[in-house]
Design a protein around this motif. Structure first.
Motif, PDB file in Angstrom:
ATOM      1  N   UNK A   1       0.848  -1.201   0.000  1.00  0.00           N
ATOM      2  CA  UNK A   1       0.000   0.000   0.000  1.00  0.00           C
ATOM      3  C   UNK A   1       0.873   1.237   0.000  1.00  0.00           C
ATOM      4  N   UNK A   2       0.679   2.160  -0.946  1.00  0.00           N
ATOM      5  CA  UNK A   2       1.482   3.364  -1.017  1.00  0.00           C
ATOM      6  C   UNK A   2       0.838   4.487  -0.238  1.00  0.00           C
ATOM      7  N   UNK A   3       1.663   5.237   0.457  1.00  0.00           N
ATOM      8  CA  UNK A   3       1.183   6.365   1.247  1.00  0.00           C
ATOM      9  C   UNK A   3       2.094   7.538   0.966  1.00  0.00           C
ATOM     10  N   UNK A   4       1.542   8.715   0.573  1.00  0.00           N
ATOM     11  CA  UNK A   4       2.412   9.837   0.285  1.00  0.00           C
ATOM     12  C   UNK A   4       3.103  10.329   1.534  1.00  0.00           C
ATOM     13  N   UNK A   5       4.226  11.030   1.334  1.00  0.00           N
ATOM     14  CA  UNK A   5       5.094  11.423   2.445  1.00  0.00           C
ATOM     15  C   UNK A   5       4.381  12.289   3.454  1.00  0.00           C
ATOM     16  N   UNK A 186      16.051  -4.011   9.900  1.00  0.00           N
ATOM     17  CA  UNK A 186      15.901  -4.154   8.458  1.00  0.00           C
ATOM     18  C   UNK A 186      17.221  -4.073   7.713  1.00  0.00           C
ATOM     19  N   UNK A 187      18.164  -3.281   8.258  1.00  0.00           N
ATOM     20  CA  UNK A 187      19.472  -3.089   7.626  1.00  0.00           C
ATOM     21  C   UNK A 187      20.528  -4.044   8.183  1.00  0.00           C
ATOM     22  N   UNK A 188      20.108  -4.971   9.033  1.00  0.00           N
ATOM     23  CA  UNK A 188      21.009  -5.955   9.647  1.00  0.00           C
ATOM     24  C   UNK A 188      22.063  -5.319  10.552  1.00  0.00           C
ATOM     25  N   UNK A 198       2.438  -2.137  18.219  1.00  0.00           N
ATOM     26  CA  UNK A 198       1.726  -1.086  17.504  1.00  0.00           C
ATOM     27  C   UNK A 198       2.634  -0.416  16.484  1.00  0.00           C
ATOM     28  N   UNK A 199       3.931  -0.410  16.735  1.00  0.00           N
ATOM     29  CA  UNK A 199       4.870   0.165  15.776  1.00  0.00           C
ATOM     30  C   UNK A 199       4.992  -0.703  14.528  1.00  0.00           C
ATOM     31  N   UNK A 200       4.926  -2.012  14.722  1.00  0.00           N
ATOM     32  CA  UNK A 200       4.934  -2.922  13.584  1.00  0.00           C
ATOM     33  C   UNK A 200       3.661  -2.732  12.761  1.00  0.00           C
ATOM     34  N   UNK A 205       1.228  -0.565   7.497  1.00  0.00           N
ATOM     35  CA  UNK A 205       0.314   0.304   6.758  1.00  0.00           C
ATOM     36  C   UNK A 205       1.065   1.338   5.930  1.00  0.00           C
ATOM     37  N   UNK A 206       2.110   1.916   6.493  1.00  0.00           N
ATOM     38  CA  UNK A 206       2.748   3.070   5.864  1.00  0.00           C
ATOM     39  C   UNK A 206       4.071   2.796   5.163  1.00  0.00           C
ATOM     40  N   UNK A 207       4.801   1.786   5.616  1.00  0.00           N
ATOM     41  CA  UNK A 207       6.146   1.570   5.068  1.00  0.00           C
ATOM     42  C   UNK A 207       6.579   0.130   5.315  1.00  0.00           C
ATOM     43  N   UNK A 208       5.984  -0.835   4.621  1.00  0.00           N
ATOM     44  CA  UNK A 208       6.246  -2.252   4.912  1.00  0.00           C
ATOM     45  C   UNK A 208       7.639  -2.741   4.526  1.00  0.00           C
ATOM     46  N   UNK A 209       8.371  -1.990   3.738  1.00  0.00           N
ATOM     47  CA  UNK A 209       9.686  -2.422   3.273  1.00  0.00           C
ATOM     48  C   UNK A 209      10.622  -2.895   4.370  1.00  0.00           C
ATOM     49  N   UNK A 210      10.833  -2.093   5.432  1.00  0.00           N
ATOM     50  CA  UNK A 210      11.762  -2.503   6.499  1.00  0.00           C
ATOM     51  C   UNK A 210      11.329  -3.751   7.262  1.00  0.00           C
TER      52      UNK A 210
END
Length: 306
Positions: A1-5, A186-188, A198-200, A205-210
């Motif tokens: 899901x994409x969310x603008x900045x 995420x960056x090891x 709740x942070x996960x 929702x906003x930035x699943x990449x990490x």
């Protein structure tokens, strides 16, 4: 899901505002009260944005109810606790669970409201690592690096979960905040992290990449989300008007600009009572009895000396 900045930033503001509401100054004159916002570790620029957002919410409530509520920051946690314990505040809320415990123990204030996020009125701290499934063994992380909060309530939950000193089980280190921890994993840059679930949910929702490849290993029990406290001197009529407004906040036309954000984080305001926080009181009572506070402060002293 994409969310603008800009929407991501606004969501962060919304969550932080509602997790940092506290009350300031002496009990106000009838019809006039003060809500304060706790200082964060995001810097003066972000704090200014939080203030603007809170003032907008309070302005809308004041206009509808006729009850004047002003916003004010607390810059020192000790000042907030002193005001709450001494009966010099109208309402209070803090994201620090050890402060919630202290206020509950003082008997001067009573919970009357909390906030559910992502459909949950409770949250828990979990240990997360990278793996192929959610069945990674906790023992496999012994001696590995783990980033955690610098708060005593998080230390106590971790201590209870591990049944040993966390610093004896992990190479335990402090992270500035949950977001930094998640990015580090995420960056090891660390093997594991200890953060609130709740942070996960927020990152999903906003930035699943990490979150790619990140799995939970073990979690603390769930505890009720942070309460809004009301002082016993505040008239019931005022408390009831705040409750009536809060439980319908997503429907308020005066706050329609916030509606997409409220919907995205699935925020609901719900009534709360002191009984909802009995598990938290029992946990910290146990920690005090067993001397875990002393262990926490010794670990913190060591961390600061490094």
């Amino acid at each position: 899901m994409k969310t603008n900045k800009s929407l991501k930033i606004s969501i962060t503001l919304l969550i932080t505002v509602f997790s940092c509401i506290s009350s300031a100054t002496a009990i106000s004159a009838p019809g006039k009260y003060v809500f304060g916002m706790c200082q964060t570790r995001n810097g003066a620029g972000m704090d200014s944005q939080y203030k603007v957002m809170m003032e907008e919410i309070l302005k809308a409530f004041s206009a509808e109810s006729g009850i004047k509520i002003e916003a004010k920051f607390f810059s020192e946690n000790s000042e907030f606790l002193s005001a709450a314990k001494s009966g010099k505040v109208d309402f209070a809320m803090t994201s620090r669970q050890d402060d919630v415990y202290a206020i509950l123990k003082s008997g001067k204030m009573t919970p009357f409201l909390t906030i559910a996020l992502y459909g949950k009125k409770t949250s828990k701290n979990c240990i997360y690592t990278k793996g192929k499934s959610d069945s990674v063994a906790l023992q496999a992380l012994k001696g590995k690096s783990l980033l955690t909060y610098d708060s005593i309530d998080s230390y106590i939950k971790l201590r209870k979960l591990l049944q040993v000193k966390p610093e004896d089980f992990f190479d335990l280190k402090i992270s500035p905040n949950a977001f930094s921890s998640i990015y580090a994993l995420g960056l090891d840059d660390t093997t594991a992290i200890n953060v609130s679930d709740v942070n996960i949910d927020y990152f999903r929702v906003t930035n699943p990449g990490p979150l790619k490849g990140i799995v939970p290993v073990a979690c603390s029990p769930e505890f009720m989300n942070m309460p809004f406290f009301r002082h016993q001197k505040v008239p019931e009529k005022v408390v009831n008007e705040i409750l009536a407004y809060a439980v319908n906040i997503e429907k308020k036309e005066s706050l329609k600009k916030l509606r997409p954000l409220i919907k995205m984080v699935k925020m609901k305001c719900i009534p709360a009572t002191k009984a909802d926080y009995s598990p938290l009181i029992q946990l910290i009572d146990e920690a005090k009895k067993k001397g875990w506070e002393k262990d926490f402060h010794e670990w913190m002293k060591y961390q600061k000396a490094k």
